[in-house]
Design a protein around this motif. Structure first.
Motif, PDB file in Angstrom:
ATOM      1  N   SER A   1       3.468   8.843  -4.803  1.00  0.00           N
ATOM      2  CA  SER A   1       4.520   9.336  -5.694  1.00  0.00           C
ATOM      3  C   SER A   1       5.810   8.526  -5.559  1.00  0.00           C
ATOM      4  N   ASP A   2       5.914   7.684  -4.538  1.00  0.00           N
ATOM      5  CA  ASP A   2       7.082   6.810  -4.378  1.00  0.00           C
ATOM      6  C   ASP A   2       6.965   5.526  -5.186  1.00  0.00           C
ATOM      7  N   PHE A   3       5.866   5.344  -5.894  1.00  0.00           N
ATOM      8  CA  PHE A   3       5.609   4.075  -6.567  1.00  0.00           C
ATOM      9  C   PHE A   3       6.700   3.711  -7.570  1.00  0.00           C
ATOM     10  N   THR A   4       7.086   4.647  -8.413  1.00  0.00           N
ATOM     11  CA  THR A   4       8.025   4.323  -9.498  1.00  0.00           C
ATOM     12  C   THR A   4       9.340   3.790  -8.960  1.00  0.00           C
ATOM     13  N   ILE A   5       9.923   4.480  -7.979  1.00  0.00           N
ATOM     14  CA  ILE A   5      11.215   4.029  -7.456  1.00  0.00           C
ATOM     15  C   ILE A   5      11.080   2.710  -6.707  1.00  0.00           C
TER      16      ILE A   5
ATOM     17  N   PRO B   1       3.364   8.007  10.732  1.00  0.00           N
ATOM     18  CA  PRO B   1       3.512   8.843   9.538  1.00  0.00           C
ATOM     19  C   PRO B   1       4.921   8.837   8.961  1.00  0.00           C
ATOM     20  N   GLU B   2       5.946   8.642   9.805  1.00  0.00           N
ATOM     21  CA  GLU B   2       7.326   8.667   9.309  1.00  0.00           C
ATOM     22  C   GLU B   2       7.674   7.455   8.454  1.00  0.00           C
ATOM     23  N   TRP B   3       6.903   6.392   8.584  1.00  0.00           N
ATOM     24  CA  TRP B   3       7.159   5.213   7.769  1.00  0.00           C
ATOM     25  C   TRP B   3       6.549   5.411   6.392  1.00  0.00           C
ATOM     26  N   LEU B   4       7.372   5.411   5.385  1.00  0.00           N
ATOM     27  CA  LEU B   4       6.922   5.620   4.026  1.00  0.00           C
ATOM     28  C   LEU B   4       6.504   4.319   3.351  1.00  0.00           C
ATOM     29  N   ILE B   5       7.000   3.188   3.869  1.00  0.00           N
ATOM     30  CA  ILE B   5       6.782   1.902   3.213  1.00  0.00           C
ATOM     31  C   ILE B   5       6.712   0.798   4.262  1.00  0.00           C
ATOM     32  N   GLU B   6       5.910  -0.211   3.963  1.00  0.00           N
ATOM     33  CA  GLU B   6       5.815  -1.424   4.778  1.00  0.00           C
ATOM     34  C   GLU B   6       5.547  -2.585   3.835  1.00  0.00           C
ATOM     35  N   MET B   7       5.975  -3.767   4.232  1.00  0.00           N
ATOM     36  CA  MET B   7       5.667  -4.954   3.442  1.00  0.00           C
ATOM     37  C   MET B   7       5.342  -6.131   4.357  1.00  0.00           C
TER      38      MET B   7
ATOM     39  N   ILE C   1      12.883   7.170   0.932  1.00  0.00           N
ATOM     40  CA  ILE C   1      12.183   5.947   0.537  1.00  0.00           C
ATOM     41  C   ILE C   1      13.168   4.866   0.109  1.00  0.00           C
ATOM     42  N   TYR C   2      14.268   5.234  -0.506  1.00  0.00           N
ATOM     43  CA  TYR C   2      15.251   4.233  -0.938  1.00  0.00           C
ATOM     44  C   TYR C   2      15.855   3.513   0.262  1.00  0.00           C
ATOM     45  N   ARG C   3      16.338   4.255   1.240  1.00  0.00           N
ATOM     46  CA  ARG C   3      17.004   3.634   2.392  1.00  0.00           C
ATOM     47  C   ARG C   3      15.992   2.944   3.296  1.00  0.00           C
ATOM     48  N   GLN C   4      14.765   3.464   3.386  1.00  0.00           N
ATOM     49  CA  GLN C   4      13.738   2.760   4.164  1.00  0.00           C
ATOM     50  C   GLN C   4      13.431   1.403   3.543  1.00  0.00           C
ATOM     51  N   THR C   5      13.389   1.340   2.229  1.00  0.00           N
ATOM     52  CA  THR C   5      13.139   0.061   1.554  1.00  0.00           C
ATOM     53  C   THR C   5      14.254  -0.934   1.849  1.00  0.00           C
ATOM     54  N   GLN C   6      15.494  -0.475   1.794  1.00  0.00           N
ATOM     55  CA  GLN C   6      16.621  -1.354   2.061  1.00  0.00           C
ATOM     56  C   GLN C   6      16.596  -1.883   3.494  1.00  0.00           C
TER      57      GLN C   6
ATOM     58  N   THR D   1       6.095  -5.146   8.094  1.00  0.00           N
ATOM     59  CA  THR D   1       7.453  -4.814   8.532  1.00  0.00           C
ATOM     60  C   THR D   1       7.918  -3.555   7.823  1.00  0.00           C
ATOM     61  N   ALA D   2       8.500  -2.634   8.606  1.00  0.00           N
ATOM     62  CA  ALA D   2       8.923  -1.344   8.059  1.00  0.00           C
ATOM     63  C   ALA D   2      10.385  -1.078   8.410  1.00  0.00           C
ATOM     64  N   SER D   3      10.804   0.148   8.202  1.00  0.00           N
ATOM     65  CA  SER D   3      12.180   0.562   8.473  1.00  0.00           C
ATOM     66  C   SER D   3      12.302   0.955   9.944  1.00  0.00           C
TER      67      SER D   3
END
Length: 379
Positions: A329-333, A357-363, A293-298, A278-280
């Motif tokens: 490089s998004d790991f720390t945040i 490619p626009e999705w920076l994060i998925e879980m 990356i912050y708002r995509q995570t939220q 699931t992504a943003s």
């Protein structure tokens, strides 16, 4: 759900456990290397020995059902790992670099009272009560294209299921597709998977299968598509429910991908919930907050929360999470965000590009809810 964290020399163990008064206990463990200065053989030894020690001392040698090893360099690390694997549980090995700087990490799933055995057809059967849980790992067919590889992997899997009088449509609950060079090969996997689904009666009017399609690879450079799978023999159709969260998400068929956002399984004593990658994304299928990356995570969390709610679950029911980042490089945040939102829940963050490619994060995640339903057999 109970959570705990254990520290061993060079290794941290995050544990979630469900221990009912009656019935099978379930455990999810995520083991990560804390001393990243160790070389790979020493990291492998540390994670293997701590796992064995932990299961023996804390889990009363509970049967291991499934393991997934995350490697930083499968081509150079797989051979030594396979020499250490001498058990009958399902074992998945994928190159998805742990982003804490280590070379190896482990997710393990254990269930008390399970009878676990290898089958000649390559599946691992874990039996308890009236169900047989069928795990497949590392399915791969080196071939000319991602389309052909996907076709052969799925056709082989269908034949394996048929040996249990099971089918892809009726019994498969969850798949994981690991795609080498996901930006190039993902579309071919999807195209061929759609064709096989059509042949097997998996349509928008019936249902699809919960799934993650993500960057990952095996040691063999000729393998573009690697698949893990989970099916249940003995399950009834009315025990399976699909999750949509249409206030937040759209049907994946609207943009041609075809998987279920989530699937829940009801047993007599508990509910298992499998949330797909699931992504943003919004309810029109659009990527939300590109480059942030912050708002995509939220937004990703909001989507997962909505899916869990359809199964009467919340973040407090989550057993484990895998977090995929396109850009290391998004790991720390991301680590800071997850540790604040989920201070005790087992999770791991790995490098694995998402299908857009626009999705920076998925879980993805697995959740468990205690229920009582006399209509179904207990887990």
């Amino acid at each position: 759900m109970n959570y705990n964290v254990f520290s061993f020399p060079g290794v941290t163990v995050n544990l979630s456990e469900y221990k009912p008064h009656n019935g099978a206990a379930e455990y999810h463990l995520i083991l990560q290397i804390s001393d990243i200065r160790l070389n790979y053989p020493d990291q492998l030894h540390a994670i293997s020995s701590v796992f064995q020690q932990f299961v023996k001392e804390y889990l009363a040698e509970c049967p291991v059902v499934f393991k997934r090893f995350f490697l930083s360099d499968a081509a150079n690390q797989s051979e030594l790992l396979y020499t250490r694997i001498n058990e009958k549980s399902a074992v998945s090995v994928v190159e998805q670099r742990p982003l804490n700087g280590s070379k190896i990490a482990l997710w393990a799933y254990l269930v008390s009272d399970m009878q676990v055995r290898s089958q000649p057809n390559g599946l691992i059967e874990a039996s308890h009560s009236s169900y047989s849980h069928l795990w497949g790992t590392g399915a791969q067919i080196p071939a000319s294209s991602s389309e052909y590889q996907t076709n052969q992997v799925l056709e082989t899997y269908i034949r394996q299921l048929n040996q249990y009088h099971c089918s892809l449509a009726d019994n498969c609950i969850r798949t994981w597709f690991f795609i080498q060079n996901v930006d190039v090969n993902y579309s071919g996997m999807v195209t061929e998977r759609n064709k096989v689904f059509d042949e097997q009666g998996l349509t928008e009017d019936t249902h699809y299968i919960a799934s993650t399609g993500i960057g990952g690879r095996t040691a063999n450079p000729k393998v573009a598509v690697l698949m893990d799978s989970y099916a249940i023999s003995g399950i009834k159709e009315k025990q399976i429910n699909h999750l949509y969260a249409l206030t937040h998400l759209n049907r994946t068929s609207e943009y041609g991908v075809r998987f279920e956002r989530g699937t829940s399984i009801d047993y007599g004593d508990r509910r298992h919930v499998f949330i797909s990658g699931t992504a943003s994304i919004d309810r029109h299928g659009n990527v939300i907050y590109p480059g942030d990356i912050y708002r995509q995570t939220q937004r990703m969390w909001a989507n997962v929360k909505a899916l869990l709610a359809e199964a009467d679950c919340s973040f407090n029911n989550i057993c484990q999470m895998i977090v995929y980042l396109r850009d290391s490089s998004d790991f720390t945040i991301v680590k800071e965000l997850f540790e604040k939102q989920f201070p005790v829940t087992p999770f791991i963050i790995v490098h694995a590009p998402v299908c857009r490619p626009e999705w920076l994060i998925e879980m993805e995640c697995i959740a468990l809810l205690p229920v009582k339903n006399k209509e179904y057999a207990i887990f």
